[in-house]
Scaffold this motif. Structure first.
Motif, PDB file in Angstrom:
ATOM      1  N   LEU A 352       0.837  -1.206   0.000  1.00 50.41           N
ATOM      2  CA  LEU A 352       0.000   0.000   0.000  1.00 50.41           C
ATOM      3  C   LEU A 352       0.870   1.254   0.000  1.00 50.41           C
ATOM      4  CD1 LEU A 352      -2.688   1.508   0.240  1.00 50.41           C
ATOM      5  CD2 LEU A 352      -2.565   1.172   2.727  1.00 50.41           C
ATOM      6  N   LEU A 353       1.901   1.258   0.824  1.00 46.32           N
ATOM      7  CA  LEU A 353       2.793   2.424   0.895  1.00 46.32           C
ATOM      8  C   LEU A 353       3.470   2.668  -0.453  1.00 46.32           C
ATOM      9  CD1 LEU A 353       4.477   1.810   4.384  1.00 46.32           C
ATOM     10  CD2 LEU A 353       2.629   3.392   3.838  1.00 46.32           C
ATOM     11  N   VAL A 354       3.817   1.586  -1.145  1.00 52.42           N
ATOM     12  CA  VAL A 354       4.434   1.703  -2.471  1.00 52.42           C
ATOM     13  C   VAL A 354       3.455   2.351  -3.455  1.00 52.42           C
ATOM     14  CG1 VAL A 354       5.138   0.347  -4.483  1.00 52.42           C
ATOM     15  CG2 VAL A 354       6.124  -0.141  -2.249  1.00 52.42           C
ATOM     16  N   ILE A 355       2.189   1.930  -3.416  1.00 56.09           N
ATOM     17  CA  ILE A 355       1.177   2.510  -4.305  1.00 56.09           C
ATOM     18  C   ILE A 355       1.024   4.010  -4.050  1.00 56.09           C
ATOM     19  CG2 ILE A 355      -1.307   2.571  -4.812  1.00 56.09           C
ATOM     20  CD1 ILE A 355      -1.330  -0.463  -4.393  1.00 56.09           C
ATOM     21  N   ILE A 356       0.952   4.392  -2.776  1.00 55.92           N
ATOM     22  CA  ILE A 356       0.793   5.809  -2.431  1.00 55.92           C
ATOM     23  C   ILE A 356       2.013   6.602  -2.898  1.00 55.92           C
ATOM     24  CG2 ILE A 356       0.511   7.458  -0.541  1.00 55.92           C
ATOM     25  CD1 ILE A 356      -1.922   5.685  -1.082  1.00 55.92           C
ATOM     26  N   MET A 357       3.211   6.039  -2.707  1.00 57.26           N
ATOM     27  CA  MET A 357       4.434   6.727  -3.138  1.00 57.26           C
ATOM     28  C   MET A 357       4.468   6.896  -4.653  1.00 57.26           C
ATOM     29  SD  MET A 357       7.097   4.806  -0.544  1.00 57.26           S
ATOM     30  CE  MET A 357       8.583   5.749  -0.890  1.00 57.26           C
ATOM     31  N   THR A 358       3.904   5.925  -5.376  1.00 54.35           N
ATOM     32  CA  THR A 358       3.847   6.013  -6.834  1.00 54.35           C
ATOM     33  C   THR A 358       2.863   7.090  -7.275  1.00 54.35           C
ATOM     34  OG1 THR A 358       4.356   3.648  -7.022  1.00 54.35           O
ATOM     35  CG2 THR A 358       3.445   4.731  -8.971  1.00 54.35           C
ATOM     36  N   ILE A 359       1.708   7.127  -6.618  1.00 53.76           N
ATOM     37  CA  ILE A 359       0.677   8.113  -6.969  1.00 53.76           C
ATOM     38  C   ILE A 359       1.186   9.535  -6.790  1.00 53.76           C
ATOM     39  CG2 ILE A 359      -1.555   9.078  -6.254  1.00 53.76           C
ATOM     40  CD1 ILE A 359      -2.479   6.206  -5.709  1.00 53.76           C
ATOM     41  N   ILE A 360       1.905   9.783  -5.698  1.00 46.39           N
ATOM     42  CA  ILE A 360       2.397  11.146  -5.445  1.00 46.39           C
ATOM     43  C   ILE A 360       3.770  11.369  -6.076  1.00 46.39           C
ATOM     44  CG2 ILE A 360       1.034  11.275  -3.330  1.00 46.39           C
ATOM     45  CD1 ILE A 360       3.555  10.958  -1.709  1.00 46.39           C
ATOM     46  N   ARG A 361       4.185  10.376  -6.902  1.00 51.35           N
ATOM     47  CA  ARG A 361       5.391  10.473  -7.721  1.00 51.35           C
ATOM     48  C   ARG A 361       6.677  10.704  -6.913  1.00 51.35           C
ATOM     49  NH1 ARG A 361       2.405   8.040 -10.697  1.00 51.35           N
ATOM     50  NH2 ARG A 361       1.872   8.657 -12.827  1.00 51.35           N
TER      51      ARG A 361
END
Length: 421
Positions: A352-361
């Protein structure tokens, strides 16, 4: 065929259909190896199950080269910075690289660990089997990007059902893992071609362009994501590689049996995460920070709830159920199962943390965290496994997942604290 195409591309309620089919496809993906192992332990033996466990882990490791960590980036590309042709061309490149690296690895590992010819070929064909997943992923990413996760889910579900059936039927009739895997690989390839021929024309943009410079740029931008995914999978499977070098294929099989529920937790969470990626990407792009953080918090609570439920279920029924499923006495490994499941919860949280980090680039930060933990895994895996066997492998897995979450949590906190919510 027209009726079948209508079934694939038509849904009365897209949101409900997307949730249902994505959930079903994710469940089948999660239980694919579980079902295959169940059949192997009943039709062949524990040695063959150990070979399958290592082959499946190795193929999934190299699958990260093929997928290149690009799916979440592709789906969250709300500005359409890159065309699908550019995503697709880059996927062809990474899939070829996946094949080359896989073959080199198998040759080296076979020489160092003295694999039999059958074991070597099973690992090679398992890698070929997983290349199909790599090619499919970029098309399903396109459908998801266009808010048609239902179509992606239907394709994944049907391909999984038929492929698992063919592989299982082959094992029962032929009593040969390698031959069954070859047949399943050919079958799943043909199925993907048919499904894409039926669905892709409905999503194709004839006005798209493809610039070689953009393909290079895309590969550069997603490299930290690829490195992160590759290292993440290595971290999760480092104990298996240590077992392969130190213990034996029978213990490899037992570890694989009790480790299966771990990845099921991650994939169960995936069908909850996936529908949220596009939505959360729009929230971030439109600066709806409070709604973004609210949804983020809900996802964390879901992970906690699923992990607690799985721990309780494993404590009460885990070992008896797994022993029956795999036709093996796993009673000595109850504590190892509970430790691994807790690690699975932290695995889902790190995802989940990886997905959030990807979304906020801020995907570049991921590679740093994964690299630190991967070094720890490489150094500590042989030590833990040699001293404490399966319990050592299980404990190390939990510690590595906790460390990963701590590092990503700190990185994310620092970045989000710079934004006004």
């Amino acid at each position: 065929m027209s009726k079948f195409k209508y079934f694939l591309v038509h849904s009365n309620n897209i949101d409900k259909a997307s949730f249902f089919w994505n959930m079903l496809g994710s469940l089948l993906m999660a239980f694919q190896s579980v079902i295959m192992l169940m059949i192997i332990t009943r039709t062949l033996n524990l040695y063959e199950a150990g070979v399958f466990t290592l082959a499946y882990a190795s193929a999934n490791l190299f699958l990260n080269i093929g997928k290149y960590g690009m799916r979440n980036f592709q789906v969250s590309d709300v500005k359409r910075e890159f065309s699908f042709k550019e995503y697709n061309c880059s996927r062809v490149i990474t899939s070829i690289l996946m094949l080359v690296v896989s073959i080199i690895y198998v040759i080296v590992a076979s020489t160092q660990n003295h694999y039999s010819s059958d074991k070597t070929w099973v690992i090679i064909w398992m890698c070929l089997f997983k290349i199909v997943d790599s090619i499919e992923d970029v098309y399903l990413g396109l459908y998801q990007q266009k808010n048609r996760l239902d179509v992606a889910g239907k394709i994944l579900t049907l391909r999984m059902v038929i492929t698992i059936f063919i592989f299982g039927f082959g094992l029962i009739v032929l009593k040969n893992q390698l031959l069954s895997l070859v047949i399943a690989t050919v079958t799943t390839t043909v199925l993907l071609i048919i499904f894409l021929l039926l669905t892709y024309p409905d999503f194709k943009d004839n006005c798209e362009t493809m610039l070689p410079s953009n393909i290079v740029k895309l590969l550069k931008v997603c490299f930290p994501l690829f490195l992160g995914c590759f290292l993440a999978f290595y971290i999760g499977n480092a104990p298996k590689y240590a077992i392969d070098g130190i213990l034996n294929d029978e213990l490899q099989a037992c570890y694989g049996f009790i480790a299966m529920p771990v990845f099921v937790i991650g994939l169960l969470n995936n069908f909850i995460f996936s529908p949220m990626i596009a939505k959360m990407s729009l929230m971030w792009e439109q600066k709806e920070r409070k709604n973004f953080m609210h949804l983020f918090g809900i996802q964390i609570l879901i992970i906690i709830a699923i992990t607690i439920i799985c721990e309780i279920g494993a404590y009460l029924l885990g070992i008896p159920v797994l022993s029956v499923l795999y036709n093996t006495d796993l009673a000595p490994y109850k504590m190892e199962l509970l430790v691994l499941l807790l690690g699975g919860g932290f695995l889902a949280l790190s995802g989940l943390l990886v997905i959030i980090m990807t979304i906020i680039r801020i995907q570049n930060s991921q590679a740093i965290g994964y690299a630190i933990v991967a070094v720890c895994a490489y150094i500590l895996s042989p030590v833990f496994v040699e001293r404490y066997s399966i319990m050592g492998a299980s404990t190390l897995y939990l510690l590595l997942m906790i460390l990963l979450c701590i590092i990503f949590g700190i990185m994310l906190f620092i970045k989000l604290s710079n934004f006004k919510l």
